[in-house]
Scaffold this active site. Sequence first.
Site, PDB file in Angstrom:
ATOM      1  N   SER A 256       0.814  -1.220   0.000  1.00 61.12           N
ATOM      2  CA  SER A 256       0.000   0.000   0.000  1.00 61.12           C
ATOM      3  C   SER A 256       0.848   1.271   0.000  1.00 61.12           C
ATOM      4  O   SER A 256       0.326   2.341  -0.325  1.00 61.12           O
ATOM      5  CB  SER A 256      -0.946   0.007   1.202  1.00 61.12           C
ATOM      6  N   ASP A 492      -2.042   6.356  12.001  1.00 60.08           N
ATOM      7  CA  ASP A 492      -1.286   5.854  10.855  1.00 60.08           C
ATOM      8  C   ASP A 492      -0.032   6.714  10.685  1.00 60.08           C
ATOM      9  O   ASP A 492      -0.099   7.839  10.179  1.00 60.08           O
ATOM     10  CB  ASP A 492      -2.150   5.901   9.589  1.00 60.08           C
ATOM     11  N   HIS A 495       1.821   5.363   6.334  1.00 63.28           N
ATOM     12  CA  HIS A 495       1.459   5.896   5.028  1.00 63.28           C
ATOM     13  C   HIS A 495       1.666   7.408   5.025  1.00 63.28           C
ATOM     14  O   HIS A 495       2.088   7.989   6.026  1.00 63.28           O
ATOM     15  CB  HIS A 495       0.010   5.525   4.701  1.00 63.28           C
TER      16      HIS A 495
END
Length: 522
Positions: A256, A492, A495
Amino acid sequence: MERQRSFSFKSTSFFVFAFTVASSLIILVSLFTWVLGSNPSVHRDTHFQFSKPVFNLGGHKSITVQSLSSFSSNNSAESLKHSILKDTHFLKPENDSVSVKIPAFKQIQRLETKGEVLEDGDSETEPEEAPGANEVGEGDEVRANPVEKFELPSRKELTSVDKFKAPPSNGKIEEKVMNGCDLTKGKWVYDESYPLYTNGSCPLIDEGFNCDTNGRRDRNYMKWKWQPQDCDFPSFNAAKMLDLIRGKRLVFVGDSINRNQWESMLCMLMGAVKDPKKVYETHGRRITKEKGNYSFKFVDYKCTVEYYVSHFLVHESKARIGQKRRPTLRIDAIDHGSSRWKGADILIFNTAHWWSHYKTKAGINYYQEGNQVLPKLDVSTAFRKALMTWAAWVDRHINPGRTRVFFRNSAPSHFRGGLWNSGGHCMEATWPLNDTSGMGYPEKNRIVEEVILQMKTPVTLLNVTGLSAYRIDGHPSIYGKKPGTRSSNIQDCSHWCLPGVPDTWNEILFFHLQSEQKSQYH
């Protein structure tokens, strides 16, 4: 009469003896003269002749080596070694008239470190079976060709000219110094002309990276530009990039974080598109983290920009362990989606993120080779085996005359006070770090470099680890979800918000592609 016979006998014996001695001396002198004549004088010049003085690095960068055509044997082997090593990274002559082995590539900029940056998982909970995982049956496996083990020699081994030998393969890592510009050394500069796009101008950003829409109000994280210290780094030009990929397939393959970079590229290219309706997903899919494969068509340029999920680049499988079938990772078999990667004109690979999950780190009854599930295997060895499987696939199926291959190394996470599922946070960071000396150069990066070195296919390393390490401010933290659906307990810090840091990775990619085009033109 008797006395005369005795005298004659003695004279004859003496004559035979003298003749034998003289003949022996003549033979010895002749032999000695012949030996001297067949060996060159110690002062005679020894010649080392390369068929060509220029070696090609990855097909993209040429370096001229000092001429060795008249190297005197009075010079030491150490002098020869340094004359070759002085200005080169990886070299291999284009024919085998002389075999040369360069012992080590110039270290890609390494952060002075105390520990490696932790990389988190892709989601809040790790699924027992990743999307697309198959159970293995007879004939189901895709086996990679074995790759020979290749060890770089130590400097102690290079003590004579005789020990310069060619590596067993033709692998290359493109120089990070291009046109005098070292992209890994530099600083982040605040630039009011950034960002290159906004969430308003690019509707393709999915929820997990759309920090601005999700309520993040400090926007300084969008304003930073990477400035290499040795040169002026050109800004991204969307129109030129679209011309570079006109009629081609630009394909991202990986986890990702690569989807993060792929979405960034889509948004950067949209800035040069006159009619947004002429850009569409070929299967009508909306970008979400639940679906793993996308292909966006840019009609006016007859090109596609694609992403294919592959957490490990090798096959996620299942095998019977005891009474149950459990997830395994086939480190000797390429990902079953690899057929989609073939025929691409530009390929950008990555894997790193999921190798920090519990199962992969523990390595207990998880890694599989053939029909055998290994009871225990350390993660570094498994990672290397998986990368060698990927490398064998690339060497077998990719035509370097058509396809340019890149591998982006790991991007650091910035969890403080815990991991992603144990209170780790980064929400309070609104400014880049001033110092990254506490972060290490990950072992996985070194493994990637060593595997690429063994490959026949030229691979360009996109080294983003060091520059990304400063950007603790660039993560979604709590802003990876819309207000009302998020929890401050789970952040997070792996990312990246878009616009943001992945835009810089794509600027580096653009720089490499543009430099290659100029090189071909000249």
